[in-house]
Motif scaffolding. Structure first.
Motif, short mmCIF file in Angstrom:
data_model
loop_
_atom_site.label_atom_id
_atom_site.label_comp_id
_atom_site.label_asym_id
_atom_site.label_seq_id
_atom_site.Cartn_x
_atom_site.Cartn_y
_atom_site.Cartn_z
N VAL A 105 -11.32 1.47 -5.83
CA VAL A 105 -9.96 1.12 -5.46
C VAL A 105 -9.12 1.11 -6.73
O VAL A 105 -9.51 0.50 -7.73
N VAL A 106 -7.98 1.79 -6.68
CA VAL A 106 -7.06 1.80 -7.81
C VAL A 106 -5.80 1.06 -7.38
O VAL A 106 -5.26 1.34 -6.29
N TYR A 107 -5.35 0.12 -8.21
CA TYR A 107 -4.13 -0.63 -7.88
C TYR A 107 -3.31 -0.88 -9.13
O TYR A 107 -3.82 -0.86 -10.25
N ALA A 108 -2.02 -1.11 -8.91
CA ALA A 108 -1.11 -1.46 -9.99
C ALA A 108 -0.78 -2.94 -9.86
O ALA A 108 -0.46 -3.41 -8.76
N ASP A 141 -5.93 7.36 2.80
CA ASP A 141 -7.30 7.20 2.28
C ASP A 141 -8.07 6.17 3.10
O ASP A 141 -9.21 6.40 3.49
N LEU A 142 -7.43 5.04 3.35
CA LEU A 142 -8.07 3.95 4.10
C LEU A 142 -8.40 4.38 5.53
O LEU A 142 -9.50 4.11 6.02
N LYS A 143 -7.48 5.06 6.16
CA LYS A 143 -7.70 5.51 7.53
C LYS A 143 -8.88 6.48 7.60
O LYS A 143 -9.75 6.37 8.47
N LYS A 144 -8.91 7.41 6.66
CA LYS A 144 -9.98 8.42 6.63
C LYS A 144 -11.34 7.78 6.38
O LYS A 144 -12.31 8.05 7.09
N GLU A 167 0.85 -1.19 0.00
CA GLU A 167 0.00 0.00 0.00
C GLU A 167 0.88 1.23 0.00
O GLU A 167 1.80 1.33 0.81
N LEU A 168 0.60 2.16 -0.90
CA LEU A 168 1.31 3.43 -0.89
C LEU A 168 0.86 4.24 0.33
O LEU A 168 -0.25 4.05 0.83
N ASP A 203 6.25 -9.97 -11.07
CA ASP A 203 6.63 -10.03 -9.65
C ASP A 203 5.53 -10.61 -8.78
O ASP A 203 5.74 -10.79 -7.58
N GLU A 204 4.37 -10.89 -9.36
CA GLU A 204 3.20 -11.33 -8.61
C GLU A 204 2.96 -10.40 -7.42
O GLU A 204 2.91 -10.83 -6.27
N LYS A 205 2.81 -9.11 -7.76
CA LYS A 205 2.65 -8.09 -6.73
C LYS A 205 1.55 -7.13 -7.14
O LYS A 205 1.40 -6.79 -8.31
N ILE A 206 0.79 -6.69 -6.14
CA ILE A 206 -0.23 -5.67 -6.33
C ILE A 206 0.07 -4.53 -5.36
O ILE A 206 0.32 -4.76 -4.19
#
Length: 114
Positions: A79-82, A12-15, A5-6, A87-90
């Motif tokens: 939700v926006v993700y890369a 954003d999540l906390k808010k 998580e950036l 690398d099998e990473k999100i």
């Protein structure tokens, strides 16, 4: 599959977690779905084009949230993700409520992945 998580996403999540108490648990359910199928799947999610970056950036536009009863997946949470397939990473980039913000923050995406 690993998840990151950036820092702006964590804010954003906390808010939003203050308003939507089940959001953290709902995000864990989303992670389970993404472990099985991380690619874009319209109408649930779609790839954000026109960014000019190598990674695949996807917006989930149908995320269920139990704090918003009676709305199912049409909660308005986005939700926006890369997705880094090799690398099998999100990496989670952004979380927002559609009623407060119409579109994703393209500057945030480009700042972290360009």
């Amino acid at each position: 599959m690993t998840f990151e998580e950036l820092k702006p996403f964590k804010r954003d999540l906390k808010k939003l977690s203050k308003r939507y108490r089940t959001l953290r648990d709902d995000l864990e359910i989303l992670k389970k779905v993404l472990r099985v199928s991380p690619e874009a799947r319209p109408p649930f999610s779609f790839e954000i084009g026109g960014l000019g970056i190598e990674s695949c950036v996807i917006k989930v536009k149908k995320m269920a949230c139990r704090s918003l009863p009676g709305r199912g997946a049409n909660t308005g949470l986005r939700v926006v993700y890369a997705h880094f397939e090799g690398d099998e990473k999100i990496v989670f980039v952004e979380l927002y409520f559609k009623g407060e913000k119409q579109n994703e923050d393209r500057n945030r995406i480009l700042e972290h992945f360009n």
